[in-house]
Scaffold this active site. Structure first.
Site, short mmCIF file in Angstrom:
data_model
loop_
_atom_site.label_atom_id
_atom_site.label_comp_id
_atom_site.label_asym_id
_atom_site.label_seq_id
_atom_site.Cartn_x
_atom_site.Cartn_y
_atom_site.Cartn_z
N GLY A 1 0.83 -1.20 0.00
CA GLY A 1 0.00 0.00 0.00
C GLY A 1 0.87 1.24 0.00
CD GLN B 1 3.17 5.92 2.50
OE1 GLN B 1 2.22 5.37 1.94
NE2 GLN B 1 4.13 5.21 3.08
CB CYS C 1 4.71 2.42 7.29
SG CYS C 1 4.28 3.90 6.36
CG LEU C 2 6.63 1.17 1.36
CD1 LEU C 2 5.96 1.40 0.01
CD2 LEU C 2 7.91 0.38 1.19
CG HIS D 1 -1.09 1.57 7.16
ND1 HIS D 1 -0.18 1.15 8.11
CD2 HIS D 1 -0.39 2.31 6.27
CE1 HIS D 1 1.02 1.63 7.79
NE2 HIS D 1 0.92 2.33 6.68
CD GLU D 2 -1.27 2.53 2.57
OE1 GLU D 2 -0.82 3.67 2.40
OE2 GLU D 2 -0.55 1.58 2.93
CG HIS E 1 0.02 7.12 5.03
ND1 HIS E 1 1.13 7.54 5.73
CD2 HIS E 1 0.19 5.79 4.85
CE1 HIS E 1 1.93 6.50 5.96
NE2 HIS E 1 1.38 5.42 5.43
#
Ligand code: QAP
Ligand code: CO
Length: 171
Positions: free
Chosen positions: A46, A51, A92-93, A134-135, A138
């Site tokens: 994701g 991000q 997470c990236l 989660h996304e 962001h």
């Protein structure tokens, strides 16, 4: 296609609240394609536009093993469908190398626009439900580390700040 640079915690730009997309034009479609390329390259499941420092309400997700289920979420909204919670280890990236358990509702209904700007709905459970939440965090300037203890979050912050200093010195 292009690989985009991913912001890392504690970069304050990750705290920006994203703006709704007004029209899904070619610029937005190119961004979506670049986000998929960046996510698959990582690899990740994701990625939110926040991000990659684009503050628009766009998310890409693919929880399949073989990149076969790309999901585009534009202007996404969700409602919780159950009292049941799922405890899942999240990464997470934007928080590379760190994984912690987070508690979230495990069944949600998603409403969003697809890559053609058409509305759709889906019911998601378990990993997909967790990933969507989660996304969407962001897009509201939130990170999974906001759901864990301050002590753990501060340790992660210190370690990533050290890594960023080393990287800057090598550049
Ligand atoms: C969000 O996260 C997620 O630390 C997506 O070194 C993760 O794709 C939702 C990644 C787990 C639910 C469960 C993380 C890649 C990818 C790293 C990701 C890393 C390399 C994270
Ligand atoms: Co993330």
């Amino acid at each position: 296609m292009a690989l985009l640079k991913i912001l890392e915690f504690p970069d304050p730009r990750l705290r920006t609240i994203a703006e709704p997309v007004e029209t899904v034009d070619d610029e937005i479609k190119t961004l979506i394609d670049d986000m998929f390329e960046t996510m698959y390259d990582a690899p990740g499941i994701g990625l939110a536009a926040t991000q990659v420092n684009v503050h628009k309400r766009i998310v890409v997700i693919d929880i399949s093993e073989d990149k076969s289920e790309p999901l585009v979420l534009i202007n996404p909204e969700f409602e919780v469908l159950t009292e049941e919670h799922e405890q899942m280890q999240e990464g997470c990236l934007s928080v590379p190398g760190f994984y912690e358990n987070v508690d979230r509702p495990n069944r949600i209904r998603l409403k969003a626009l697809n890559r053609d700007g058409e509305p759709y709905e889906l019911v998601a459970e378990e990993l997909l439900a967790v990933c969507i939440q989660h996304e969407l965090d962001h897009l509201n300037g939130k990170l999974f580390v906001d759901h864990i203890s301050r002590l753990k979050r501060d340790r992660i912050r210190t370690k990533l700040e050290k890594k960023h200093k080393l990287e800057a010195a090598q550049a």
